[in-house]
Design a protein around this motif. Structure first.
Motif, short mmCIF file in Angstrom:
data_model
loop_
_atom_site.label_atom_id
_atom_site.label_comp_id
_atom_site.label_asym_id
_atom_site.label_seq_id
_atom_site.Cartn_x
_atom_site.Cartn_y
_atom_site.Cartn_z
N MET A 232 -129.32 42.44 54.01
CA MET A 232 -129.32 40.90 53.55
C MET A 232 -129.76 40.07 54.71
SD MET A 232 -126.09 38.24 53.74
CE MET A 232 -126.38 38.26 55.51
N SER A 233 -130.60 39.11 54.31
CA SER A 233 -131.35 38.45 55.60
C SER A 233 -130.63 36.87 55.17
CB SER A 233 -132.93 38.05 55.33
OG SER A 233 -133.35 37.16 55.85
N LEU A 234 -129.91 36.41 55.88
CA LEU A 234 -129.22 35.16 55.88
C LEU A 234 -130.34 33.95 55.65
CD1 LEU A 234 -126.21 34.32 55.64
CD2 LEU A 234 -126.31 33.43 58.14
N LYS A 235 -131.55 34.23 56.55
CA LYS A 235 -132.68 33.32 56.49
C LYS A 235 -133.29 33.23 55.27
CE LYS A 235 -136.83 31.84 59.15
NZ LYS A 235 -137.55 32.19 60.42
N GLN A 236 -133.48 34.39 54.54
CA GLN A 236 -134.19 34.47 53.22
C GLN A 236 -133.29 33.66 52.23
OE1 GLN A 236 -134.40 38.32 51.66
NE2 GLN A 236 -135.63 37.82 49.90
N ILE A 237 -131.84 33.95 52.19
CA ILE A 237 -131.17 33.25 51.29
C ILE A 237 -131.23 31.60 51.45
CG2 ILE A 237 -128.53 32.81 50.58
CD1 ILE A 237 -128.08 35.63 51.21
N ALA A 238 -131.18 31.32 52.76
CA ALA A 238 -131.25 29.59 52.93
C ALA A 238 -132.64 29.34 52.59
CB ALA A 238 -131.15 29.80 54.72
N ASN A 239 -133.48 29.90 52.62
CA ASN A 239 -134.94 29.49 52.38
C ASN A 239 -135.02 29.47 50.88
OD1 ASN A 239 -136.06 29.38 54.72
ND2 ASN A 239 -136.95 31.31 54.86
N GLU A 240 -134.31 30.43 49.99
CA GLU A 240 -134.58 30.62 48.54
C GLU A 240 -133.53 29.27 47.85
OE1 GLU A 240 -133.51 34.04 46.41
OE2 GLU A 240 -134.77 35.12 48.03
N LEU A 241 -132.49 28.72 48.55
CA LEU A 241 -131.76 27.81 48.18
C LEU A 241 -131.91 26.30 48.75
CD1 LEU A 241 -128.21 29.61 48.11
CD2 LEU A 241 -129.82 29.10 46.28
N ASP A 242 -132.99 26.57 49.65
CA ASP A 242 -133.35 25.30 50.38
C ASP A 242 -132.31 24.64 51.36
OD1 ASP A 242 -135.32 23.44 51.24
OD2 ASP A 242 -134.99 22.09 49.57
N ILE A 243 -131.55 25.38 51.65
CA ILE A 243 -130.65 25.12 52.79
C ILE A 243 -130.70 25.49 54.10
CG2 ILE A 243 -128.77 24.42 51.12
CD1 ILE A 243 -127.55 27.04 51.47
N SER A 244 -129.83 25.10 55.24
CA SER A 244 -129.95 25.79 56.44
C SER A 244 -129.11 27.18 56.62
CB SER A 244 -129.71 24.80 57.48
OG SER A 244 -128.48 24.42 57.32
N THR A 245 -129.31 27.96 57.55
CA THR A 245 -128.56 28.90 57.62
C THR A 245 -126.95 28.39 58.60
OG1 THR A 245 -129.47 29.31 59.96
CG2 THR A 245 -129.96 30.59 58.23
N LYS A 246 -127.27 27.39 59.13
CA LYS A 246 -125.84 26.84 59.65
C LYS A 246 -124.75 26.34 58.47
CE LYS A 246 -124.31 22.99 62.60
NZ LYS A 246 -124.89 21.87 63.63
N SER A 247 -125.72 25.66 57.37
CA SER A 247 -124.93 25.08 56.32
C SER A 247 -124.14 26.37 55.63
CB SER A 247 -125.64 24.40 55.29
OG SER A 247 -126.30 23.22 55.73
N ILE A 248 -124.79 27.67 55.59
CA ILE A 248 -124.18 28.88 54.93
C ILE A 248 -123.00 29.26 55.64
CG2 ILE A 248 -124.52 31.30 54.53
CD1 ILE A 248 -127.56 30.43 53.72
N ASN A 249 -123.09 29.12 57.09
CA ASN A 249 -122.18 29.65 57.72
C ASN A 249 -120.92 28.57 57.82
OD1 ASN A 249 -122.59 31.96 60.05
ND2 ASN A 249 -124.52 30.71 59.87
N LEU A 250 -121.09 27.66 57.56
CA LEU A 250 -119.97 26.23 57.48
C LEU A 250 -119.31 26.66 56.16
CD1 LEU A 250 -121.81 23.24 59.02
CD2 LEU A 250 -119.99 24.44 60.09
N PHE A 251 -120.14 26.77 55.06
CA PHE A 251 -119.43 27.19 53.68
C PHE A 251 -118.62 28.11 53.98
CE2 PHE A 251 -123.64 25.44 51.63
CZ PHE A 251 -123.34 24.05 51.86
N PHE A 252 -119.03 29.41 54.60
CA PHE A 252 -117.95 30.43 54.47
C PHE A 252 -116.89 30.40 55.28
CE2 PHE A 252 -121.49 32.64 52.31
CZ PHE A 252 -121.08 33.65 51.78
N LYS A 253 -116.94 29.46 56.36
CA LYS A 253 -115.81 29.36 57.37
C LYS A 253 -114.87 28.37 56.55
CE LYS A 253 -114.76 27.26 61.79
NZ LYS A 253 -115.14 26.71 63.06
#
Length: 319
Positions: A232-253
């Motif tokens: 899995m590439s966190l950056k790729q997911i962030a790019n596809e959803l047009d959000i930052s990797t920091k936002s993804i980390n905050l969501f999961f936390k």
């Protein structure tokens, strides 16, 4: 498993199967900090069936994470409760608390999820917590609206305390006679709790960030689960959803209490274990291919650390 008024002791796989059938969710836990692994864990479990409600209580000795893309129970449950629509009410015994979609449930709150809404939800359960799941056959627009809000709902603390006290009595003294009487009181209190739900303000359904976050979490989890052939590439997911990797980390936390990369690892390890347990593969190597495990030697070490046994041991148990 047959519904009974007697308290049972389940293995993790048994508990996971029961919870999955109730909430249409997946159950995960992180690497244990103590020596007792999943194969040595025991989970108290009590389930009682009534005409319009199925009442379930379970205790976990370690933290669990439940996540669901949508709440839509199995058809067998809907038939058993004589209703095409099921509402799941979540609370805990005594003063224990769980985290529902990023919000800790207070002592005067419950979580409500409706099959009419088919909404996603996440539940984090701390260790040594007894959770009460009440499946209610109640096709109510009001309950659907509360479910859509995906936040804990405030009710009378006095009635909720009574509900927890009766639930504790049934869970700790589940004889046939006491269980039946205690359950009647629980059913009566469920009715009271649902009748006293406060008016729902429109803005509680459309906060500036809550609903987008919940839908984003669902998309992120689905993308992770579908990535079975490469890392899995966190950056790729962030790019596809047009959000930052920091936002993804905050969501999961906030929602799952697990970092996204660790969550991805756990999803793959549990998927790998389920394939081994099902006994539908001819070898451990075939199971790695079916589950998309990458870097076998590293996964084998992590698997043993998480589950307390080697993948080959799990494979042989299924034979």
């Amino acid at each position: 498993m047959a519904v009974t008024n007697s308290k049972q002791i389940l293995t993790f796989e048994q508990l996971s199967n029961e919870i999955t059938a109730i909430a249409n969710c997946k159950v995960l836990f992180d690497f244990p900090n103590e020596p007792n692994h999943v194969t040595e864990r025991q989970y108290g479990f009590l389930q009682i069936d009534r005409p319009t409600v199925r009442y379930t209580a379970f205790t976990t000795p370690h933290a669990l994470t439940l996540y669901s893309a949508l709440f839509k129970p199995e058809c067998a449950l809907q038939t058993r409760l004589h209703s095409p629509e099921i509402t799941l009410m979540i609370t805990t015994m005594e003063s224990q608390s769980v985290c529902f979609n990023g919000s800790w449930i207070n002592t005067d709150q419950v979580a409500i999820v409706s099959s009419r809404s088919e909404v996603p939800f996440a539940l984090f359960i701390p260790q040594n917590t007894t959770v009460i799941l009440s499946e209610i056959a109640e096709p109510s627009r009001k309950l659907k609206s509360f479910s859509d809000s995906l936040v804990p709902v405030a009710v009378s603390k006095r009635n909720l305390d009574k509900f927890k006290a009766v639930g504790k009595f049934v869970f700790e003294q589940p004889t046939e006679k006491q269980g039946h009487g205690g359950t009647k009181a629980v059913l009566d209190l469920i009715t009271v709790l649902l009748d006293e739900l406060p008016p729902l303000r429109p803005q509680s359904l459309h906060g500036p960030s809550r609903r987008p976050r919940k839908h984003l979490m669902t998309k992120i989890v689905k993308m992770m689960e579908q990535k079975t052939t490469r890392a899995m590439s966190l950056k790729q997911i962030a790019n596809e959803l047009d959000i930052s990797t920091k936002s993804i980390n905050l969501f999961f936390k906030e929602y799952l209490f697990i970092a996204p990369k660790r969550f991805y690892l756990l999803v793959n390890l549990f998927k790998f274990r389920n394939i081994l347990i099902q006994g539908k593969c001819s070898s451990v190597l075939e199971a790695t291919v079916l589950s998309g495990v990458d870097g076998w030697s590293r996964y084998s070490e992590r698997y043993q650390k998480l589950f307390g046994e080697k993948p080959y041991d799990t494979f042989m148990k299924s034979k």
